[in-house]
Design a protein around this motif. Structure first.
Motif: not given
Length: 286
Positions: A3, A8, A11, A69, A74
């Motif tokens: 990721l 993230i 976010w 998510m 994402a």
């Protein structure tokens, strides 16, 4: 794929405003087992409008930001997500009805490695809209099994305390109904794995499973009854690790250890003799 840590961690979550009624509070309480003995006056107080109390675990269904998510932006492999931990802090009494605001942020991301995935810790504050009073703080830990190995991240959380190595001080058995998941999904989380037998089987389950947060609510019910005499003002915090799924209709047995204002607990499925909630901890107000 690993990721994107910066994406993230930063976010942006819009505030979520939510109005709820006394009927919503009663439906939630029924869903997590209050009122299973309809002549028990202590439980009746959570499911009957006369002098209605709010189940203290109810903030878990308030101000929810949605399944963010799953957003393609994402870049998270959402099919492999597991909700592995939940914590709740109570700062003020939860009104039986009202308007609240949920404010969510990503608190931490821990890289467990390319083969083990990543932990994403979300924090959500629940505030009373008009006064701005902070009612509750929630912390949800999600294991992103397909997204580890990004190489940088936050420090790992402290391991939970070990469970006591002695017989519990008390045990509370609470039944769940065969239709418990169908009730709970009217409160929150309409994921079809909790309702559709075919989809549940394709996900590897024998039949639809109970929501983890419903099991959390049942354990909170057990602690409230055994340690707080059903007084919501006496419960200050509650946290658990999720160990195994629960099937609606199973009996949940919560083992409880008391130490002054601290409580350790663990919850089993009686029928399958497996731990479903582990490393439970609660703190009580004096």
């Amino acid at each position: 794929m690993p990721l994107n840590y910066d994406l993230i961690k930063n976010w942006l979550f819009p505030d979520v405003e939510q109005a709820y009624s006394e009927k919503d509070s009663m439906l939630y309480a029924l869903s997590v087992g209050y009122g299973h003995d309809p002549v028990d006056q202590d439980q009746l107080a959570f499911v009957y409008e006369k002098g209605l109390k709010t189940a203290p675990s109810m903030p878990v269904i308030l101000g929810y930001p949605g399944f963010w998510m799953k957003d393609p932006a994402a870049g998270i492999d959402w099919v492999k997500l597991l909700h592995v931990g939940q914590a709740l802090q109570l700062h003020a009494p939860i009104p039986p009805a009202g308007m609240v605001v949920g404010r969510t942020r990503v608190k931490a991301i821990i890289d467990k490695g390319a083969e083990k995935g990543a932990l994403v810790v979300q924090e959500r504050q629940i505030l009373e809209k008009i006064s701005g009073t902070l009612l509750s703080t929630l912390e949800q830990t999600t294991l992103c099994r397909g997204d580890g190995g990004f190489g940088a991240g936050d420090s790992a959380p402290k391991p939970p305390p070990k469970m006591p190595d002695r017989a519990p001080d008390s045990v509370c058995d609470l039944p769940t109904l065969p239709q418990s998941a169908l009730f709970y999904r009217l409160c929150a989380d309409p994921n079809p794995v909790h309702a559709d037998p075919q989809l549940a089987r394709s996900a590897g389950y024998a039949r639809p499973i109970l929501h983890g947060l419903c099991s959390f609510g049942v354990a909170a019910h057990a602690v409230l009854g055994r340690c707080c005499a059903y007084d919501p003002l006496r419960l200050a915090s509650l946290s658990v690790r999720f160990s195994n799924p629960v099937y609606p209709g199973e009996t949940l047995r919560t083992e409880i250890w008391r130490s002054d204002e601290s409580v350790a607990f663990r919850t089993w499925s009686v029928e399958r003799n497996v731990v479903v909630l582990d490393h439970g901890n609660a703190t009580l107000n004096v």
